[in-house]
Write a protein that holds these residues in place. Sequence first.
Motif, PDB file in Angstrom:
ATOM      1  N   GLU A 131       0.831  -1.206   0.000  1.00 26.94           N
ATOM      2  CA  GLU A 131       0.000   0.000   0.000  1.00 26.94           C
ATOM      3  C   GLU A 131       0.869   1.260   0.000  1.00 26.94           C
ATOM      4  N   VAL A 132       1.985   1.200   0.733  1.00 22.64           N
ATOM      5  CA  VAL A 132       2.913   2.342   0.769  1.00 22.64           C
ATOM      6  C   VAL A 132       3.408   2.631  -0.653  1.00 22.64           C
ATOM      7  N   ARG A 133       3.662   1.555  -1.400  1.00 20.57           N
ATOM      8  CA  ARG A 133       4.160   1.733  -2.773  1.00 20.57           C
ATOM      9  C   ARG A 133       3.094   2.373  -3.663  1.00 20.57           C
ATOM     10  N   VAL A 134       1.834   1.938  -3.510  1.00 17.55           N
ATOM     11  CA  VAL A 134       0.745   2.519  -4.319  1.00 17.55           C
ATOM     12  C   VAL A 134       0.611   4.015  -4.000  1.00 17.55           C
ATOM     13  N   VAL A 135       0.723   4.346  -2.713  1.00 19.37           N
ATOM     14  CA  VAL A 135       0.622   5.751  -2.295  1.00 19.37           C
ATOM     15  C   VAL A 135       1.822   6.540  -2.840  1.00 19.37           C
ATOM     16  N   GLY A 136       3.000   5.948  -2.778  1.00 20.71           N
ATOM     17  CA  GLY A 136       4.209   6.614  -3.278  1.00 20.71           C
ATOM     18  C   GLY A 136       4.106   6.927  -4.759  1.00 20.71           C
ATOM     19  N   LYS A 137       3.559   5.986  -5.490  1.00 17.89           N
ATOM     20  CA  LYS A 137       3.387   6.194  -6.939  1.00 17.89           C
ATOM     21  C   LYS A 137       2.377   7.318  -7.198  1.00 17.89           C
ATOM     22  N   ALA A 138       1.296   7.305  -6.424  1.00 22.88           N
ATOM     23  CA  ALA A 138       0.265   8.344  -6.579  1.00 22.88           C
ATOM     24  C   ALA A 138       0.817   9.727  -6.213  1.00 22.88           C
ATOM     25  N   LEU A 139       1.845   9.746  -5.371  1.00 21.93           N
ATOM     26  CA  LEU A 139       2.458  11.026  -4.995  1.00 21.93           C
ATOM     27  C   LEU A 139       3.500  11.486  -6.015  1.00 21.93           C
ATOM     28  N   GLY A 140       3.730  10.650  -7.033  1.00 23.70           N
ATOM     29  CA  GLY A 140       4.631  11.048  -8.113  1.00 23.70           C
ATOM     30  C   GLY A 140       6.088  10.686  -7.887  1.00 23.70           C
ATOM     31  N   LEU A 141       6.364   9.804  -6.929  1.00 25.22           N
ATOM     32  CA  LEU A 141       7.762   9.410  -6.719  1.00 25.22           C
ATOM     33  C   LEU A 141       8.205   8.465  -7.837  1.00 25.22           C
ATOM     34  N   PRO A 142       9.488   8.489  -8.202  1.00 25.67           N
ATOM     35  CA  PRO A 142       9.948   7.629  -9.297  1.00 25.67           C
ATOM     36  C   PRO A 142       9.868   6.144  -8.945  1.00 25.67           C
ATOM     37  N   ASP A 143       9.630   5.317  -9.966  1.00 22.44           N
ATOM     38  CA  ASP A 143       9.487   3.873  -9.753  1.00 22.44           C
ATOM     39  C   ASP A 143      10.688   3.264  -9.034  1.00 22.44           C
ATOM     40  N   ASN A 144      11.896   3.699  -9.387  1.00 22.06           N
ATOM     41  CA  ASN A 144      13.052   3.045  -8.755  1.00 22.06           C
ATOM     42  C   ASN A 144      13.187   3.396  -7.279  1.00 22.06           C
ATOM     43  N   MET A 145      12.424   4.370  -6.821  1.00 23.91           N
ATOM     44  CA  MET A 145      12.385   4.670  -5.392  1.00 23.91           C
ATOM     45  C   MET A 145      11.256   3.866  -4.721  1.00 23.91           C
ATOM     46  N   VAL A 146      10.107   3.840  -5.413  1.00 23.87           N
ATOM     47  CA  VAL A 146       8.908   3.223  -4.838  1.00 23.87           C
ATOM     48  C   VAL A 146       8.997   1.692  -4.822  1.00 23.87           C
ATOM     49  N   PHE A 147       9.600   1.129  -5.869  1.00 22.54           N
ATOM     50  CA  PHE A 147       9.663  -0.339  -5.948  1.00 22.54           C
ATOM     51  C   PHE A 147      11.046  -0.865  -5.584  1.00 22.54           C
ATOM     52  N   ARG A 148      11.773  -0.087  -4.824  1.00 23.91           N
ATOM     53  CA  ARG A 148      13.132  -0.452  -4.424  1.00 23.91           C
ATOM     54  C   ARG A 148      13.140  -1.717  -3.568  1.00 23.91           C
ATOM     55  N   GLN A 149      14.165  -2.540  -3.785  1.00 20.69           N
ATOM     56  CA  GLN A 149      14.319  -3.746  -2.952  1.00 20.69           C
ATOM     57  C   GLN A 149      14.723  -3.340  -1.527  1.00 20.69           C
ATOM     58  N   PRO A 150      14.522  -4.248  -0.549  1.00 22.88           N
ATOM     59  CA  PRO A 150      14.918  -3.907   0.827  1.00 22.88           C
ATOM     60  C   PRO A 150      16.421  -3.632   0.914  1.00 22.88           C
ATOM     61  N   PHE A 151      16.771  -2.675   1.740  1.00 17.12           N
ATOM     62  CA  PHE A 151      18.187  -2.324   1.921  1.00 17.12           C
ATOM     63  C   PHE A 151      18.400  -2.108   3.414  1.00 17.12           C
ATOM     64  N   PRO A 152      19.346  -2.826   4.012  1.00 17.01           N
ATOM     65  CA  PRO A 152      19.477  -2.733   5.474  1.00 17.01           C
ATOM     66  C   PRO A 152      19.923  -1.342   5.936  1.00 17.01           C
TER      67      PRO A 152
END
Length: 325
Positions: free
Chosen positions: A183-204
């Motif tokens: 859901e956070v990703r769907v909201v991020g996309k709706a806010l206009g954030l770039p895909d490589n930020m919104v669909f980023r893999q987990p990073f410790p």
Amino acid sequence: MSNVRPESMERITTEALAQAFIAEQVAAVKAQVGDKKVLLALSGGVDSSVVAALLIKAIGKNLVCVHVNHGLLRKGEPEQVIEVFRNQMDANLVYVDAVDRFLDKLAGVVEPEKKRKIIGAEFIRVFEEEARKQDGIEFLAQGTIYPDILESGPVKAHHNVGGLPEDLKFELVEPLKFLFKDEVRVVGKALGLPDNMVFRQPFPGPGLGVRCLGAITRDRLEAVRESDAILREEFAKNGLEGKVWQYFTVIPDFKSVGVKDGKRSFEWPVILRAVNTKDAMTATVEDVPFALLQHITARITAEVKGVNRVLFDLTPKPTGTIEWE
Ligand code: XMP
């Protein structure tokens, strides 16, 4: 305030539902903070980026984003945070170059948990210093999401700036606290954030610090950053980005003999890791096409300074963990 997701809350699966959520949260944030300032540690990860974009919409420059570059981020990440938030969204962004501070503190430290502690503690210290430079802050925004509250995820919470001293205990603003990651990703996309930020893999949270095994040195850190960038580029080109759950490179602290340009070389190996999982408790290894592995090997050994071999980690979890440290 309750920490239980209301039963009536619909799953946010579409742009329209995301826009409704955004409108609701913008109003709620405005009501909570009024014309006061809000501080946010913006790592550039999915959760803090979505909180930032949402709060910029709600309160504009009254959101003070602090991006701490601890030197353990992936290639291009600090630049992307500046580009997206300062240049495109006109955010009030404080960029802190703390690379030397972190690397000096970490020099000679071998033990993984000690490295994690130093990175965590130094992060709080840098953030605290920046918080004290700001006047009139009364609120702290955090990218807490529902799994953090449920504590069901083994992915250790990394966005809570806990540990700030008593006199800096701000009231929390946590607009994503009832959302699941998708859901956070769907909201991020709706806010206009770039895909490589919104669909980023987990990073410790400790970043490349736990992928540069043993005592971190600047040259090996650079080699892990460059090799990681090549791996990510090749996975993206070959349709594996978004398909594989997590993939990265690791650099151990030993060298082996090889041959480069007709001469004997004595350099580090790079280990490739690519895994799939649902909950990070167990993981399987991605069946990466052999030709692609060979191509990545050729690129890393040709382009990354100090590296003469590439290995592929075939170990599932268990018996391995996803990270090496
Ligand atoms: P392991 O290595 O335990 O990793 O199988 C499971 C997941 O957790 C991530 N991970 C971390 N995340 N801080 C974090 O924020 C950490 O110290 C940390 N250690 C591991 C790892 O990347 C994987 O997704």
